[in-house]
Design a protein around this motif. Structure first.
Motif, PDB file in Angstrom:
ATOM      1  N   ILE A  36       0.377  -0.904   0.444  1.00 52.03           N
ATOM      2  CA  ILE A  36      -0.415  -0.119   0.267  1.00 52.03           C
ATOM      3  C   ILE A  36       0.831   0.904   0.191  1.00 52.03           C
ATOM      4  O   ILE A  36       1.579   1.534   1.027  1.00 52.03           O
ATOM      5  CB  ILE A  36      -1.016  -0.414   0.960  1.00 52.03           C
ATOM      6  CG1 ILE A  36      -1.453  -0.811   0.968  1.00 52.03           C
ATOM      7  CG2 ILE A  36      -1.608   1.136   1.431  1.00 52.03           C
ATOM      8  CD1 ILE A  36      -2.917  -1.500   2.197  1.00 52.03           C
ATOM      9  N   VAL A  52      -1.216  -1.687  -3.944  1.00 51.55           N
ATOM     10  CA  VAL A  52      -2.725  -0.766  -3.594  1.00 51.55           C
ATOM     11  C   VAL A  52      -2.830   0.350  -3.325  1.00 51.55           C
ATOM     12  O   VAL A  52      -1.609   1.104  -3.217  1.00 51.55           O
ATOM     13  CB  VAL A  52      -2.946  -1.418  -2.490  1.00 51.55           C
ATOM     14  CG1 VAL A  52      -4.420  -1.207  -2.529  1.00 51.55           C
ATOM     15  CG2 VAL A  52      -2.970  -3.347  -2.807  1.00 51.55           C
ATOM     16  N   GLU A  53      -3.092   1.704  -4.032  1.00 47.71           N
ATOM     17  CA  GLU A  53      -2.940   3.360  -4.113  1.00 47.71           C
ATOM     18  C   GLU A  53      -3.439   3.454  -2.978  1.00 47.71           C
ATOM     19  O   GLU A  53      -4.520   3.485  -1.857  1.00 47.71           O
ATOM     20  CB  GLU A  53      -4.160   3.511  -5.225  1.00 47.71           C
ATOM     21  CG  GLU A  53      -3.853   4.896  -4.963  1.00 47.71           C
ATOM     22  CD  GLU A  53      -5.204   5.848  -6.091  1.00 47.71           C
ATOM     23  OE1 GLU A  53      -4.992   6.705  -6.230  1.00 47.71           O
ATOM     24  OE2 GLU A  53      -5.897   4.459  -6.666  1.00 47.71           O
ATOM     25  N   GLN A  77     -11.294  -0.285   4.790  1.00 48.12           N
ATOM     26  CA  GLN A  77     -11.781  -0.511   3.438  1.00 48.12           C
ATOM     27  C   GLN A  77     -10.022  -0.781   2.578  1.00 48.12           C
ATOM     28  O   GLN A  77     -10.847  -1.271   1.648  1.00 48.12           O
ATOM     29  CB  GLN A  77     -12.253   0.966   2.730  1.00 48.12           C
ATOM     30  CG  GLN A  77     -12.728   0.846   1.252  1.00 48.12           C
ATOM     31  CD  GLN A  77     -13.735   2.253   0.981  1.00 48.12           C
ATOM     32  OE1 GLN A  77     -14.268   2.840   1.226  1.00 48.12           O
ATOM     33  NE2 GLN A  77     -14.519   1.699  -0.484  1.00 48.12           N
ATOM     34  N   ILE A  78      -9.397   0.358   2.624  1.00 47.99           N
ATOM     35  CA  ILE A  78      -8.316   0.267   2.392  1.00 47.99           C
ATOM     36  C   ILE A  78      -8.046  -1.240   1.889  1.00 47.99           C
ATOM     37  O   ILE A  78      -6.951  -2.111   1.578  1.00 47.99           O
ATOM     38  CB  ILE A  78      -6.938   1.623   2.272  1.00 47.99           C
ATOM     39  CG1 ILE A  78      -7.708   2.643   1.729  1.00 47.99           C
ATOM     40  CG2 ILE A  78      -5.705   1.037   1.645  1.00 47.99           C
ATOM     41  CD1 ILE A  78      -6.865   3.692   2.400  1.00 47.99           C
ATOM     42  N   GLU A  81      -9.593  -3.868   1.036  1.00 51.07           N
ATOM     43  CA  GLU A  81      -9.139  -3.679  -0.616  1.00 51.07           C
ATOM     44  C   GLU A  81      -7.367  -4.517  -1.196  1.00 51.07           C
ATOM     45  O   GLU A  81      -7.334  -5.049  -1.641  1.00 51.07           O
ATOM     46  CB  GLU A  81      -9.248  -2.352  -1.717  1.00 51.07           C
ATOM     47  CG  GLU A  81     -10.760  -1.760  -1.643  1.00 51.07           C
ATOM     48  CD  GLU A  81     -10.934  -0.513  -2.077  1.00 51.07           C
ATOM     49  OE1 GLU A  81     -10.053  -0.034  -2.852  1.00 51.07           O
ATOM     50  OE2 GLU A  81     -11.582   0.274  -1.429  1.00 51.07           O
ATOM     51  N   ALA A  82      -6.700  -4.032  -0.220  1.00 48.32           N
ATOM     52  CA  ALA A  82      -5.751  -5.170  -0.053  1.00 48.32           C
ATOM     53  C   ALA A  82      -5.353  -6.340   0.121  1.00 48.32           C
ATOM     54  O   ALA A  82      -4.637  -7.349  -1.298  1.00 48.32           O
ATOM     55  CB  ALA A  82      -4.466  -4.821   0.774  1.00 48.32           C
ATOM     56  N   GLN A  84      -7.685  -8.120  -0.724  1.00 48.55           N
ATOM     57  CA  GLN A  84      -8.473  -8.337  -2.472  1.00 48.55           C
ATOM     58  C   GLN A  84      -7.579  -8.589  -3.625  1.00 48.55           C
ATOM     59  O   GLN A  84      -7.554  -9.378  -4.411  1.00 48.55           O
ATOM     60  CB  GLN A  84      -9.425  -7.596  -2.755  1.00 48.55           C
ATOM     61  CG  GLN A  84     -11.012  -7.821  -2.050  1.00 48.55           C
ATOM     62  CD  GLN A  84     -11.795  -9.044  -2.764  1.00 48.55           C
ATOM     63  OE1 GLN A  84     -11.264  -9.585  -2.761  1.00 48.55           O
ATOM     64  NE2 GLN A  84     -12.525  -9.042  -1.126  1.00 48.55           N
ATOM     65  N   PHE A  96      -3.595  -2.054  -8.266  1.00 53.52           N
ATOM     66  CA  PHE A  96      -5.434  -1.442  -8.206  1.00 53.52           C
ATOM     67  C   PHE A  96      -5.401  -0.396  -7.012  1.00 53.52           C
ATOM     68  O   PHE A  96      -4.751   0.827  -6.136  1.00 53.52           O
ATOM     69  CB  PHE A  96      -4.718  -2.575  -6.965  1.00 53.52           C
ATOM     70  CG  PHE A  96      -5.229  -4.323  -7.087  1.00 53.52           C
ATOM     71  CD1 PHE A  96      -5.647  -4.774  -7.714  1.00 53.52           C
ATOM     72  CD2 PHE A  96      -3.436  -4.536  -6.885  1.00 53.52           C
ATOM     73  CE1 PHE A  96      -5.988  -6.220  -8.174  1.00 53.52           C
ATOM     74  CE2 PHE A  96      -3.408  -5.411  -7.790  1.00 53.52           C
ATOM     75  CZ  PHE A  96      -4.047  -6.557  -8.080  1.00 53.52           C
ATOM     76  N   GLN A  97      -6.188   0.369  -8.412  1.00 53.01           N
ATOM     77  CA  GLN A  97      -6.516   1.885  -8.001  1.00 53.01           C
ATOM     78  C   GLN A  97      -7.881   1.485  -6.473  1.00 53.01           C
ATOM     79  O   GLN A  97      -8.646   0.568  -6.767  1.00 53.01           O
ATOM     80  CB  GLN A  97      -7.161   3.058  -9.007  1.00 53.01           C
ATOM     81  CG  GLN A  97      -6.336   3.374  -9.556  1.00 53.01           C
ATOM     82  CD  GLN A  97      -6.426   4.338 -10.784  1.00 53.01           C
ATOM     83  OE1 GLN A  97      -7.643   4.393 -11.318  1.00 53.01           O
ATOM     84  NE2 GLN A  97      -5.333   4.975 -11.012  1.00 53.01           N
ATOM     85  N   THR A  98      -7.802   2.231  -5.463  1.00 51.15           N
ATOM     86  CA  THR A  98      -8.285   2.067  -4.118  1.00 51.15           C
ATOM     87  C   THR A  98      -9.766   2.959  -4.423  1.00 51.15           C
ATOM     88  O   THR A  98      -9.673   4.150  -4.793  1.00 51.15           O
ATOM     89  CB  THR A  98      -8.333   1.788  -3.201  1.00 51.15           C
ATOM     90  OG1 THR A  98      -7.338   3.179  -2.797  1.00 51.15           O
ATOM     91  CG2 THR A  98      -7.191   0.990  -3.321  1.00 51.15           C
ATOM     92  N   SER A 102      -8.352   7.070  -2.966  1.00 50.94           N
ATOM     93  CA  SER A 102      -8.147   7.423  -4.864  1.00 50.94           C
ATOM     94  C   SER A 102      -9.040   9.459  -4.560  1.00 50.94           C
ATOM     95  O   SER A 102      -9.188   9.658  -4.353  1.00 50.94           O
ATOM     96  CB  SER A 102      -9.560   7.001  -5.622  1.00 50.94           C
ATOM     97  OG  SER A 102      -9.589   8.161  -7.022  1.00 50.94           O
TER      98      SER A 102
END
Length: 104
Positions: A36, A52-53, A77-78, A81-82, A84, A96-98, A102
């Protein structure tokens, strides 16, 4: 870092390059990683597999402008997403833009 001066971000990118190098070597050893970072272009250049963004420097997984409750949800949430991203098979460095991070 190679810059001079007393600016708080004079070594900007050193952590990302180090983290990307570690991620790359862990992947080579068979351990999937998701890095991240808001400096995803640096991590991509080093060759980290899953990038991961993150939100921003110096808060890649945080946003102190939010309330405590909002920031906890933001961080969760971040991280989700990481996780995933870790489940995603990649052949090359992939960003991977989160939705959470963003700023675009």
């Amino acid at each position: 870092g190679g810059s001079s001066g007393n600016t708080p971000y004079r070594d900007l990118g050193t952590g990302t390059r180090s983290g990307a190098t570690l991620a790359k070597e862990l992947e080579r050893a068979g351990l999937p990683t998701a890095l991240i970072t808001p400096l995803y272009n640096l991590a991509e250049g080093v060759g980290a597999s899953r990038i991961v963004e993150g939100k921003a420097v110096p808060y890649p997984v945080g946003d102190p402008s939010r309330s405590l409750h909002e920031e906890k949800n933001f961080r969760k949430q971040i991280v989700e997403e990481a996780l995933q991203a870790l489940k995603t098979r990649v052949e090359n460095p992939t960003v991977f833009q989160t939705a959470a991070a963003s700023w675009r």
